[in-house]
Design an enzyme around this catalytic site. Structure first.
Site, PDB file in Angstrom:
ATOM      1  N   SER A 126      23.899  49.193 -56.055  1.00 18.51           N
ATOM      2  CA  SER A 126      22.757  49.156 -56.959  1.00 18.51           C
ATOM      3  C   SER A 126      23.124  49.759 -58.301  1.00 18.51           C
ATOM      4  O   SER A 126      23.957  50.685 -58.371  1.00 18.51           O
ATOM      5  CB  SER A 126      21.621  49.969 -56.330  1.00 18.51           C
ATOM      6  OG  SER A 126      20.589  50.180 -57.257  1.00 18.51           O
ATOM      7  N   TYR A 150      18.611  58.032 -52.554  1.00 17.00           N
ATOM      8  CA  TYR A 150      18.931  56.616 -52.320  1.00 17.00           C
ATOM      9  C   TYR A 150      20.190  56.230 -53.091  1.00 17.00           C
ATOM     10  O   TYR A 150      21.142  55.663 -52.535  1.00 17.00           O
ATOM     11  CB  TYR A 150      17.737  55.735 -52.734  1.00 17.00           C
ATOM     12  CG  TYR A 150      18.069  54.269 -52.862  1.00 17.00           C
ATOM     13  CD1 TYR A 150      18.262  53.477 -51.741  1.00 17.00           C
ATOM     14  CD2 TYR A 150      18.199  53.663 -54.126  1.00 17.00           C
ATOM     15  CE1 TYR A 150      18.580  52.121 -51.866  1.00 17.00           C
ATOM     16  CE2 TYR A 150      18.507  52.324 -54.262  1.00 17.00           C
ATOM     17  CZ  TYR A 150      18.700  51.555 -53.137  1.00 17.00           C
ATOM     18  OH  TYR A 150      19.015  50.232 -53.262  1.00 17.00           O
ATOM     19  N   LYS A 154      24.180  55.196 -51.916  1.00 13.73           N
ATOM     20  CA  LYS A 154      24.934  53.995 -52.328  1.00 13.73           C
ATOM     21  C   LYS A 154      26.282  54.407 -52.922  1.00 13.73           C
ATOM     22  O   LYS A 154      27.310  53.778 -52.666  1.00 13.73           O
ATOM     23  CB  LYS A 154      24.138  53.186 -53.358  1.00 13.73           C
ATOM     24  CG  LYS A 154      22.891  52.505 -52.803  1.00 13.73           C
ATOM     25  CD  LYS A 154      23.231  51.316 -51.932  1.00 13.73           C
ATOM     26  CE  LYS A 154      22.000  50.587 -51.435  1.00 13.73           C
ATOM     27  NZ  LYS A 154      22.280  49.638 -50.366  1.00 13.73           N
TER      28      LYS A 154
HETATM   29  P1  NAD Z   1      14.725  44.513 -47.664  1.00 15.79           P
HETATM   30  O1  NAD Z   1      14.091  45.772 -47.175  1.00 15.79           O
HETATM   31  O2  NAD Z   1      13.860  43.335 -47.900  1.00 15.79           O
HETATM   32  O3  NAD Z   1      15.917  44.084 -46.695  1.00 15.79           O
HETATM   33  C1  NAD Z   1      16.688  45.035 -45.988  1.00 15.79           C
HETATM   34  C2  NAD Z   1      16.771  44.556 -44.554  1.00 15.79           C
HETATM   35  O4  NAD Z   1      17.571  45.468 -43.797  1.00 15.79           O
HETATM   36  C3  NAD Z   1      15.398  44.493 -43.857  1.00 15.79           C
HETATM   37  O5  NAD Z   1      15.266  43.230 -43.236  1.00 15.79           O
HETATM   38  C4  NAD Z   1      15.445  45.619 -42.837  1.00 15.79           C
HETATM   39  O6  NAD Z   1      14.679  45.309 -41.691  1.00 15.79           O
HETATM   40  C5  NAD Z   1      16.935  45.712 -42.548  1.00 15.79           C
HETATM   41  N1  NAD Z   1      17.407  47.035 -42.096  1.00 15.79           N
HETATM   42  C6  NAD Z   1      17.201  48.242 -42.675  1.00 15.79           C
HETATM   43  N2  NAD Z   1      17.816  49.207 -41.984  1.00 15.79           N
HETATM   44  C7  NAD Z   1      18.440  48.597 -40.943  1.00 15.79           C
HETATM   45  C8  NAD Z   1      19.247  49.070 -39.872  1.00 15.79           C
HETATM   46  N3  NAD Z   1      19.518  50.377 -39.713  1.00 15.79           N
HETATM   47  N4  NAD Z   1      19.732  48.178 -38.984  1.00 15.79           N
HETATM   48  C9  NAD Z   1      19.466  46.846 -39.113  1.00 15.79           C
HETATM   49  N5  NAD Z   1      18.693  46.346 -40.099  1.00 15.79           N
HETATM   50  C10 NAD Z   1      18.197  47.212 -41.011  1.00 15.79           C
HETATM   51  O7  NAD Z   1      15.534  44.901 -49.010  1.00 15.79           O
HETATM   52  P2  NAD Z   1      16.258  43.951 -50.057  1.00 15.79           P
HETATM   53  O8  NAD Z   1      15.505  44.043 -51.328  1.00 15.79           O
HETATM   54  O9  NAD Z   1      16.534  42.633 -49.464  1.00 15.79           O
HETATM   55  O10 NAD Z   1      17.606  44.781 -50.256  1.00 15.79           O
HETATM   56  C11 NAD Z   1      18.791  44.446 -49.557  1.00 15.79           C
HETATM   57  C12 NAD Z   1      19.881  45.443 -49.951  1.00 15.79           C
HETATM   58  O11 NAD Z   1      20.075  45.408 -51.364  1.00 15.79           O
HETATM   59  C13 NAD Z   1      19.556  46.897 -49.602  1.00 15.79           C
HETATM   60  O12 NAD Z   1      20.742  47.515 -49.151  1.00 15.79           O
HETATM   61  C14 NAD Z   1      19.125  47.476 -50.914  1.00 15.79           C
HETATM   62  O13 NAD Z   1      19.384  48.867 -50.983  1.00 15.79           O
HETATM   63  C15 NAD Z   1      19.996  46.715 -51.897  1.00 15.79           C
HETATM   64  N6  NAD Z   1      19.411  46.630 -53.235  1.00 15.79           N
HETATM   65  C16 NAD Z   1      18.172  46.097 -53.392  1.00 15.79           C
HETATM   66  C17 NAD Z   1      17.604  46.035 -54.656  1.00 15.79           C
HETATM   67  C18 NAD Z   1      16.219  45.460 -54.864  1.00 15.79           C
HETATM   68  O14 NAD Z   1      15.653  45.669 -55.907  1.00 15.79           O
HETATM   69  N7  NAD Z   1      15.640  44.726 -53.927  1.00 15.79           N
HETATM   70  C19 NAD Z   1      18.304  46.521 -55.768  1.00 15.79           C
HETATM   71  C20 NAD Z   1      19.575  47.057 -55.567  1.00 15.79           C
HETATM   72  C21 NAD Z   1      20.126  47.098 -54.292  1.00 15.79           C
HETATM   73  C1  UD1 Z   2      13.769  50.582 -59.052  1.00 20.38           C
HETATM   74  C2  UD1 Z   2      14.582  51.622 -58.352  1.00 20.38           C
HETATM   75  C3  UD1 Z   2      16.007  51.166 -58.247  1.00 20.38           C
HETATM   76  C4  UD1 Z   2      16.115  49.777 -57.659  1.00 20.38           C
HETATM   77  C5  UD1 Z   2      15.255  48.841 -58.502  1.00 20.38           C
HETATM   78  C6  UD1 Z   2      15.253  47.422 -58.081  1.00 20.38           C
HETATM   79  C7  UD1 Z   2      13.452  53.709 -59.013  1.00 20.38           C
HETATM   80  C8  UD1 Z   2      13.558  54.988 -59.800  1.00 20.38           C
HETATM   81  N1  UD1 Z   2      14.505  52.872 -59.109  1.00 20.38           N
HETATM   82  O1  UD1 Z   2      14.248  50.468 -60.373  1.00 20.38           O
HETATM   83  O2  UD1 Z   2      16.704  52.078 -57.426  1.00 20.38           O
HETATM   84  O3  UD1 Z   2      17.455  49.361 -57.667  1.00 20.38           O
HETATM   85  O4  UD1 Z   2      13.924  49.328 -58.460  1.00 20.38           O
HETATM   86  O5  UD1 Z   2      14.502  47.270 -56.903  1.00 20.38           O
HETATM   87  O6  UD1 Z   2      12.478  53.463 -58.334  1.00 20.38           O
HETATM   88  N2  UD1 Z   2       6.740  49.377 -63.886  1.00 20.38           N
HETATM   89  C9  UD1 Z   2       5.444  49.398 -64.378  1.00 20.38           C
HETATM   90  N3  UD1 Z   2       4.415  49.231 -63.495  1.00 20.38           N
HETATM   91  C10 UD1 Z   2       4.610  49.032 -62.142  1.00 20.38           C
HETATM   92  C11 UD1 Z   2       5.942  49.013 -61.657  1.00 20.38           C
HETATM   93  C12 UD1 Z   2       6.981  49.193 -62.558  1.00 20.38           C
HETATM   94  O7  UD1 Z   2       5.226  49.575 -65.576  1.00 20.38           O
HETATM   95  O8  UD1 Z   2       3.638  48.895 -61.402  1.00 20.38           O
HETATM   96  C13 UD1 Z   2       7.860  49.513 -64.842  1.00 20.38           C
HETATM   97  C14 UD1 Z   2       8.776  50.697 -64.598  1.00 20.38           C
HETATM   98  O9  UD1 Z   2       8.324  51.848 -65.249  1.00 20.38           O
HETATM   99  C15 UD1 Z   2      10.109  50.172 -65.154  1.00 20.38           C
HETATM  100  C16 UD1 Z   2      10.044  48.658 -64.885  1.00 20.38           C
HETATM  101  O10 UD1 Z   2       8.667  48.352 -64.681  1.00 20.38           O
HETATM  102  O11 UD1 Z   2      10.147  50.350 -66.557  1.00 20.38           O
HETATM  103  C17 UD1 Z   2      10.810  48.249 -63.628  1.00 20.38           C
HETATM  104  O12 UD1 Z   2      10.377  49.072 -62.540  1.00 20.38           O
HETATM  105  P1  UD1 Z   2      10.811  48.744 -61.027  1.00 20.38           P
HETATM  106  O13 UD1 Z   2      10.558  47.315 -60.730  1.00 20.38           O
HETATM  107  O14 UD1 Z   2      10.160  49.773 -60.162  1.00 20.38           O
HETATM  108  O15 UD1 Z   2      12.394  48.933 -61.043  1.00 20.38           O
HETATM  109  P2  UD1 Z   2      13.274  50.183 -61.539  1.00 20.38           P
HETATM  110  O16 UD1 Z   2      12.469  51.394 -61.760  1.00 20.38           O
HETATM  111  O17 UD1 Z   2      14.138  49.688 -62.656  1.00 20.38           O
END
Ligand code: NAD
Ligand code: UD1
Length: 341
Positions: A126, A150, A154
């Protein structure tokens, strides 16, 4: 035979989209997920999109026996490791749960891969690993100093992957640092389905649009940005999924390596710009209020995506309009997420 790719967390938001792109690219995803933040319905929907429903093994990545049985039952060409918990606020309140699930879980997975001699891995990292180094555009060689449990988890895993690749020949690893994934598959059949109140911007906007939330709260109107709202690098989840397939193809075709790559668009978009783009798709204005800054937020950051472009030949294809259009199509067709089915 299409090579089998183990997709941990494959029932989740990004994992399900990755399954679609894997199938389209000629791979067979095999999903291992404990369904703690997802439902098997997402994989049935992947089946409707692609004609192939991925096999699901309901198990935890910390379950060594389940992993050994899985690796013994079929050859696995590579692992895409999405499984993890991802709520930053929750990680601050319960760090041990996060480190157990994400860090210890990744160790267990790597040990099982080692036992099975499967050494090709794509890891979901991330942009959070960068922390607040005082720059706006993040490049992979910048110092990492994550500011919450978190993000620290990572970063620990990334460092562990470096130690592993240095200690044993044969590992092909890509740690992909995602910026802000949004949007959905263009079919509207799969998408982001947060449990409880959404933490992130796009699901908050779509839930206001569908009437589940009364108004969008914009966290801060006094940031040092052009319009005063926070700026991030939003990436369409299908571009992100395609980045994974590009990384997989690269790893499978090259000598053992450890890659660390940003996956982002390279463009900063403000909260208010995102809201306006969504309103254009929707055809009406949404109620919103500028409220206090959210603790822990920073003003602005976005990716330098040059390295991923140079190494993988990958760059984002879908614009802000497509992100909003597809997020809305998914939310409109599934107002209560997969529970609407
Ligand atoms: P998500 O929660 O939708 O998907 C994660 C999946 O992992 C879920 O289906 C959950 O049931 C499964 N899971 C969690 N812990 C587990 C375990 N111990 N054993 C087996 N399954 C498990 O999240 P996502 O948005 O799809 O994110 C996927 C990955 O990407 C995560 O590692 C997250 O940290 C990373 N990531 C996500 C974002 C984002 O904004 N969505 C940003 C940066 C990184
Ligand atoms: C968050 C996580 C980050 C993760 C990323 C993508 C935190 C501190 N960081 O980042 O670890 O990788 O999500 O899933 O939580 N905002 C509003 N109103 C809302 C929601 C968000 O104004 O209801 C604004 C926030 O202040 C920010 C932007 O939208 O400026 C994006 O927010 P968000 O989607 O939560 O992502 P990040 O904070 O960038």
């Amino acid at each position: 035979m299409n090579p089998t790719i183990l997709v941990t967390g494959g029932a989740g938001y990004i994992g399900a989209h990755a399954c679609v792109t894997l199938i389209a690219a000629g791979f067979t995803p095999l999903v291992l997920d404990n369904l703690c933040n997802s439902s098997a319905e997402s994989l049935r929907r992947v089946g409707r999109i692609t004609g192939v429903e991925p096999r699901l093994i309901v198990a935890d990545i910390r379950d060594a026996q389940a992993l050994d049985a899985l690796f013994a039952a079929q050859p696995v060409a590579a692992v895409m490791h999405f499984a993890g918990l991802k709520a930053v606020g929750e990680s601050t309140r319960d760090p041990l749960r996060y480190h157990d699930n994400n860090v210890a879980g990744s160790i267990g997975l790597l040990q099982a891969m080692q036992r099975a001699a499967v050494r090709t891995l794509i890891f979901s990292s991330s942009a959070t690993v960068y922390g607040e180094p005082g720059f706006e555009q993040f490049r992979e060689d910048m110092r990492c100093d994550p500011v919450n449990p978190y993000g620290r988890g990572k970063w620990m895993i990334e460092q562990m992957l470096g130690d592993l690749a240095a200690s044993e020949a044969g590992w092909r690893i890509a740690a992909l640092r995602y910026f802000n994934p949004v949007g959905a598959h263009a079919s509207g059949l799969i998408g982001e389905d947060p449990r409880g109140a959404p933490d992130n911007l796009m699901p908050a906007i779509t839930q206001v649009a569908v009437g589940r939330l009364p108004k969008l709260r914009v966290f801060g109107g006094d940031w040092p940005t052009p319009d005063g709202s926070g700026v991030r690098d939003y990436i369409h989840v299908m571009d992100l999924a395609e980045g994974h397939v590009a990384a997989l193809r690269h790893l499978l075709a090259h000598d053992p390596t450890l890659l660390t790559l940003n996956l982002g668009s390279g463009h900063g978009i403000s909260v208010l710009q995102m809201l306006r783009a969504f309103e254009q798709v929707l055809g009406r204005a949404l109620p919103c209020e500028i409220v206090a800054r959210r603790p822990g937020d920073i003003a602005a950051y976005w990716a330098d995506p040059t390295l991923a472009a140079n190494v993988l030949g990958w760059r984002t294809q879908r614009d802000l309009h497509a992100m909003c259009r597809d997020a809305w199509r998914w939310q409109q067709a599934n107002p209560r997420g997969y529970a609407s089915a």
